[in-house]
Design a protein around this motif. Structure first.
Motif, PDB file in Angstrom:
ATOM      1  N   THR A 237     -32.832   5.276 107.437  1.00 36.95           N
ATOM      2  CA  THR A 237     -33.697   6.312 108.010  1.00 36.95           C
ATOM      3  C   THR A 237     -33.357   6.563 109.471  1.00 36.95           C
ATOM      4  OG1 THR A 237     -35.441   4.755 108.686  1.00 36.95           O
ATOM      5  CG2 THR A 237     -35.614   5.727 106.473  1.00 36.95           C
ATOM      6  N   THR A 238     -33.690   7.786 109.900  1.00 34.14           N
ATOM      7  CA  THR A 238     -33.557   8.170 111.308  1.00 34.14           C
ATOM      8  C   THR A 238     -34.905   8.022 111.996  1.00 34.14           C
ATOM      9  OG1 THR A 238     -34.128  10.465 110.825  1.00 34.14           O
ATOM     10  CG2 THR A 238     -31.798   9.878 110.747  1.00 34.14           C
ATOM     11  N   PRO A 239     -34.901   7.899 113.328  1.00 31.77           N
ATOM     12  CA  PRO A 239     -36.178   7.889 114.049  1.00 31.77           C
ATOM     13  C   PRO A 239     -36.874   9.241 113.910  1.00 31.77           C
ATOM     14  CG  PRO A 239     -34.346   7.221 115.479  1.00 31.77           C
ATOM     15  CD  PRO A 239     -33.752   7.792 114.241  1.00 31.77           C
ATOM     16  N   LEU A 240     -38.173   9.257 114.114  1.00 33.42           N
ATOM     17  CA  LEU A 240     -38.890  10.520 114.194  1.00 33.42           C
ATOM     18  C   LEU A 240     -38.374  11.278 115.410  1.00 33.42           C
ATOM     19  CD1 LEU A 240     -41.231  12.361 113.243  1.00 33.42           C
ATOM     20  CD2 LEU A 240     -42.715  11.086 114.811  1.00 33.42           C
ATOM     21  N   ILE A 241     -37.889  12.492 115.200  1.00 38.29           N
ATOM     22  CA  ILE A 241     -37.314  13.283 116.292  1.00 38.29           C
ATOM     23  C   ILE A 241     -38.435  14.050 116.982  1.00 38.29           C
ATOM     24  CG2 ILE A 241     -35.558  14.952 116.967  1.00 38.29           C
ATOM     25  CD1 ILE A 241     -34.428  12.480 115.595  1.00 38.29           C
ATOM     26  N   THR A 242     -38.748  13.633 118.201  1.00 34.40           N
ATOM     27  CA  THR A 242     -39.755  14.317 119.003  1.00 34.40           C
ATOM     28  C   THR A 242     -39.143  14.723 120.337  1.00 34.40           C
ATOM     29  OG1 THR A 242     -40.537  12.235 119.971  1.00 34.40           O
ATOM     30  CG2 THR A 242     -41.644  13.001 117.969  1.00 34.40           C
ATOM     31  N   LEU A 243     -39.839  15.595 121.042  1.00 31.33           N
ATOM     32  CA  LEU A 243     -39.428  15.951 122.395  1.00 31.33           C
ATOM     33  C   LEU A 243     -39.782  14.812 123.337  1.00 31.33           C
ATOM     34  CD1 LEU A 243     -40.701  19.649 122.474  1.00 31.33           C
ATOM     35  CD2 LEU A 243     -38.477  18.791 121.737  1.00 31.33           C
ATOM     36  N   SER A 244     -39.145  14.771 124.501  1.00 36.51           N
ATOM     37  CA  SER A 244     -39.440  13.713 125.475  1.00 36.51           C
ATOM     38  C   SER A 244     -40.904  13.737 125.892  1.00 36.51           C
ATOM     39  CB  SER A 244     -38.541  13.866 126.709  1.00 36.51           C
ATOM     40  OG  SER A 244     -38.686  15.157 127.278  1.00 36.51           O
ATOM     41  N   SER A 245     -41.560  14.889 125.743  1.00 28.84           N
ATOM     42  CA  SER A 245     -42.986  15.011 126.062  1.00 28.84           C
ATOM     43  C   SER A 245     -43.861  14.353 125.006  1.00 28.84           C
ATOM     44  CB  SER A 245     -43.361  16.491 126.165  1.00 28.84           C
ATOM     45  OG  SER A 245     -43.194  17.142 124.917  1.00 28.84           O
ATOM     46  N   GLY A 246     -43.257  13.993 123.864  1.00 28.86           N
ATOM     47  CA  GLY A 246     -44.016  13.425 122.762  1.00 28.86           C
ATOM     48  C   GLY A 246     -44.414  14.452 121.714  1.00 28.86           C
ATOM     49  N   ALA A 247     -44.213  15.730 122.009  1.00 25.10           N
ATOM     50  CA  ALA A 247     -44.582  16.795 121.076  1.00 25.10           C
ATOM     51  C   ALA A 247     -43.624  16.816 119.890  1.00 25.10           C
ATOM     52  CB  ALA A 247     -44.564  18.146 121.776  1.00 25.10           C
ATOM     53  N   LYS A 248     -44.092  17.351 118.764  1.00 23.16           N
ATOM     54  CA  LYS A 248     -43.264  17.458 117.573  1.00 23.16           C
ATOM     55  C   LYS A 248     -42.168  18.480 117.799  1.00 23.16           C
ATOM     56  CE  LYS A 248     -43.637  18.065 112.567  1.00 23.16           C
ATOM     57  NZ  LYS A 248     -44.562  18.320 111.438  1.00 23.16           N
ATOM     58  N   MET A 249     -40.961  18.153 117.384  1.00 26.39           N
ATOM     59  CA  MET A 249     -39.838  19.048 117.600  1.00 26.39           C
ATOM     60  C   MET A 249     -39.850  20.190 116.593  1.00 26.39           C
ATOM     61  SD  MET A 249     -35.807  18.191 117.442  1.00 26.39           S
ATOM     62  CE  MET A 249     -34.591  19.507 117.564  1.00 26.39           C
ATOM     63  N   GLY A 250     -39.464  21.374 117.040  1.00 25.47           N
ATOM     64  CA  GLY A 250     -39.223  22.466 116.120  1.00 25.47           C
ATOM     65  C   GLY A 250     -40.344  23.469 116.009  1.00 25.47           C
ATOM     66  N   LYS A 251     -41.338  23.385 116.871  1.00 26.46           N
ATOM     67  CA  LYS A 251     -42.433  24.346 116.849  1.00 26.46           C
ATOM     68  C   LYS A 251     -42.369  25.222 118.099  1.00 26.46           C
ATOM     69  CE  LYS A 251     -44.890  23.418 113.111  1.00 26.46           C
ATOM     70  NZ  LYS A 251     -45.202  24.445 112.099  1.00 26.46           N
ATOM     71  N   THR A 252     -42.646  26.518 117.915  1.00 24.47           N
ATOM     72  CA  THR A 252     -42.751  27.444 119.037  1.00 24.47           C
ATOM     73  C   THR A 252     -44.087  28.161 118.919  1.00 24.47           C
ATOM     74  OG1 THR A 252     -41.830  29.371 117.906  1.00 24.47           O
ATOM     75  CG2 THR A 252     -40.258  27.820 118.877  1.00 24.47           C
ATOM     76  N   ALA A 253     -44.368  29.018 119.865  1.00 21.46           N
ATOM     77  CA  ALA A 253     -45.612  29.786 119.810  1.00 21.46           C
ATOM     78  C   ALA A 253     -45.675  30.649 118.562  1.00 21.46           C
ATOM     79  CB  ALA A 253     -45.742  30.665 121.060  1.00 21.46           C
ATOM     80  N   ALA A 254     -44.498  30.997 118.038  1.00 20.47           N
ATOM     81  CA  ALA A 254     -44.454  31.855 116.847  1.00 20.47           C
ATOM     82  C   ALA A 254     -44.342  31.066 115.549  1.00 20.47           C
ATOM     83  CB  ALA A 254     -43.272  32.819 116.953  1.00 20.47           C
ATOM     84  N   GLY A 255     -44.333  29.730 115.628  1.00 20.58           N
ATOM     85  CA  GLY A 255     -44.258  28.917 114.428  1.00 20.58           C
ATOM     86  C   GLY A 255     -42.963  28.132 114.344  1.00 20.58           C
ATOM     87  N   ALA A 256     -42.502  27.867 113.115  1.00 17.59           N
ATOM     88  CA  ALA A 256     -41.350  27.005 112.886  1.00 17.59           C
ATOM     89  C   ALA A 256     -40.049  27.651 113.366  1.00 17.59           C
ATOM     90  CB  ALA A 256     -41.234  26.670 111.399  1.00 17.59           C
ATOM     91  N   VAL A 257     -39.098  26.791 113.746  1.00 11.87           N
ATOM     92  CA  VAL A 257     -37.749  27.240 114.106  1.00 11.87           C
ATOM     93  C   VAL A 257     -36.905  27.164 112.841  1.00 11.87           C
ATOM     94  CG1 VAL A 257     -35.738  26.813 115.574  1.00 11.87           C
ATOM     95  CG2 VAL A 257     -38.043  26.403 116.456  1.00 11.87           C
ATOM     96  N   TRP A 258     -36.813  28.288 112.136  1.00  9.38           N
ATOM     97  CA  TRP A 258     -36.123  28.336 110.851  1.00  9.38           C
ATOM     98  C   TRP A 258     -34.614  28.364 111.044  1.00  9.38           C
ATOM     99  CZ3 TRP A 258     -39.190  27.386 106.886  1.00  9.38           C
ATOM    100  CH2 TRP A 258     -40.540  27.734 106.964  1.00  9.38           C
ATOM    101  N   LEU A 259     -33.879  27.933 110.016  1.00  7.44           N
ATOM    102  CA  LEU A 259     -32.426  27.907 110.070  1.00  7.44           C
ATOM    103  C   LEU A 259     -31.792  29.133 109.433  1.00  7.44           C
ATOM    104  CD1 LEU A 259     -31.765  24.131 109.198  1.00  7.44           C
ATOM    105  CD2 LEU A 259     -32.222  25.191 111.429  1.00  7.44           C
ATOM    106  N   LYS A 260     -32.598  30.072 108.947  1.00  8.13           N
ATOM    107  CA  LYS A 260     -32.092  31.323 108.397  1.00  8.13           C
ATOM    108  C   LYS A 260     -32.287  32.429 109.419  1.00  8.13           C
ATOM    109  CE  LYS A 260     -31.453  32.302 104.392  1.00  8.13           C
ATOM    110  NZ  LYS A 260     -30.222  32.575 103.620  1.00  8.13           N
ATOM    111  N   ALA A 261     -31.234  33.220 109.626  1.00  5.44           N
ATOM    112  CA  ALA A 261     -31.286  34.275 110.641  1.00  5.44           C
ATOM    113  C   ALA A 261     -32.351  35.319 110.342  1.00  5.44           C
ATOM    114  CB  ALA A 261     -29.916  34.948 110.756  1.00  5.44           C
ATOM    115  N   GLU A 262     -32.668  35.526 109.050  1.00  6.72           N
ATOM    116  CA  GLU A 262     -33.664  36.520 108.686  1.00  6.72           C
ATOM    117  C   GLU A 262     -35.064  36.102 109.130  1.00  6.72           C
ATOM    118  OE1 GLU A 262     -30.193  36.675 105.962  1.00  6.72           O
ATOM    119  OE2 GLU A 262     -31.522  35.084 106.682  1.00  6.72           O
TER     120      GLU A 262
END
Length: 426
Positions: A237-262
């Motif tokens: 297993t990998t460690p839980l990937i969080t930001l240095s601030s402790g916040a969950k990685m991958g969230k923005t004001a608009a929601g999830a950071v998707w890997l599809k360009a659409e």
């Protein structure tokens, strides 16, 4: 033997011999391994096959899945065979790990449509061919959909005790908070363990990898393989990937950071990585790019304003892997024009509105449609905080869109300093 490797908590560096585990160790992927010595020996001896599972709950994966994707990439880069296991069967149950509520149940048609869309993502990260190390994509619905309930319970059920299953975090979290955990979800860990044994039977797969929240499920699979097949299976297993601030990685004001360009434009993806915190740059370069260690060591030593150059490199390299080099170059050039020249770069996200829509919409609704906020209330808060501009003119609370639209009907919508979109009214 359980081996723990927590990079910041005083554990001694490992002396791995296999290129695979040396690479994972060097790039800080490793959190736990069920038997590090045996896995290291197996990876030295010949080609091993390993998998990561992905449920098809949406038509795209997101940045939260990226560590798992990169684990498969590292496996293939060091001469081994990766399997992408799509959860066509397990998605019908829903993984309770890390969840405080039951997932929405999807039907076959929606799950299969999601899998078809997700397949396109992996082609950027893995090589799919008929060679010994060519990646495979497998759907666990191929065997789970065919199981007969009573025979399955008789074969697999005796190897799981309720006492032990109640100790796993995915179960304890719900029970401790007195939140319902359905019997359907309770079966998920048994199904995931069965997946591992089935992949061993069909493809000789001996390694399951995943995030730290999957540790209990992975251990179940290794133990089931030992008890029913006398197989030596391994988990990592990998460690839980969080930001240095402790916040969950991958969230923005608009929601999830998707890997599809659409769902999330290459420009926005580039900006997500460009906005990384100073303390996160080195770690993200190791985990999410292919830059060599000596270059990463140089970049993470940069301080003050110079660290911005390292962030641009992180943004370019991460975007290149996900969307291709051309899209990464366009996103970088768009950012340069937008921030250095004050122009509207051609790669900015675009929002097309009809004249009737424009007359009805307020600025807050337009911010939501552009993907810069999840709700009208959050968009209004951005306006109240003086964070919204149209063509560099500040939008005031309660102000209507009409007076801000130039005769051309095209303008730049800016939220904060780094989020921009081109809006066209036709």
């Amino acid at each position: 033997m359980l081996y723990l490797r927590l990079f910041s908590n005083g554990f001694v560096m490992s002396d791995f011999q296999s290129p695979f585990l040396r690479l994972l160790d060097e790039r800080q992927y490793i959190h736990q391994i069920t038997d590090a010595t045996a896995l290291d020996a197996a990876a030295q001896k010949g080609v091993i096959t390993g998998y990561v599972g992905f449920d098809a709950t949406a038509g795209s994966l997101h940045v939260g899945n990226l560590a798992g994707i990169m684990l498969l990439r590292r496996l293939q880069q060091t001469g081994h065979r990766p399997i992408v296991l799509m959860g066509g069967g397990t998605t019908k149950v829903g993984d309770p790990s890390g969840r405080t509520e039951t997932r929405r149940l999807l039907g076959d048609a929606e799950i299969n449509a999601n899998i078809a869309l997700i397949k396109e993502i992996f082609a950027r990260y893995l090589r799919f061919d008929d060679s010994e190390t060519g990646a495979l994509m497998v759907n666990n619905a191929d065997w789970l959909d065919r199981l007969e309930y009573i025979p399955f319970l008789r074969e697999i059920g005796p190897h799981f005790t309720i006492n032990r299953m109640l100790t796993f975090d995915s179960v304890k979290l719900r029970l401790d908070r007195e939140q319902p955990l359905t019997f359907l979800e309770f079966n998920y860990m048994i199904m995931q363990a069965y997946d591992f044994t089935e992949l061993y039977r069909r493809h000789g797969c001996t390694l399951q990898m995943g995030g730290s929240d999957q540790w209990g499920n992975i251990v179940n699979g290794t133990e089931l393989g030992r008890k029913t097949l006398q197989a030596s299976l391994y988990g990592l297993t990998t460690p839980l990937i969080t930001l240095s601030s402790g916040a969950k990685m991958g969230k923005t004001a608009a929601g999830a950071v998707w890997l599809k360009a659409e769902r999330f434009s290459p420009y926005d993806y580039w900006q997500f990585w460009r906005n990384a915190g100073d303390a996160d740059v080195g770690r993200f370069l190791r985990l999410f790019t292919d830059l060599p260690p000596d270059e990463i060591a140089r970049l993470e030593k940069l301080k003050d304003a110079e660290i911005n150059e390292a962030k641009k490199i992180l943004a370019f390299e991460a975007t290149k892997l996900c969307h291709g080099e051309a899209a990464a170059k366009e996103a970088a050039e768009t950012a340069r024009k937008t921030f250095e020249e004050g122009a509207a770069g051609g790669g900015l996200p675009r929002l097309d509105l009809s004249q009737s829509d424009a007359e009805k919409l307020g600025v807050a609704e337009m911010i939501v449609r552009a993907g810069f906020a999840e709700s009208n209330s959050k968009a209004r808060r951005l306006i109240e905080e003086r964070g919204v501009k149209i063509n560099d003119a500040l939008v005031l609370p309660g102000e209507k869109l009409g007076g801000k639209v130039p005769p051309s009907g095209e303008f730049r919508l800016s939220v904060g300093k780094k989020r921009h979109a081109i809006v066209t009214i036709r």
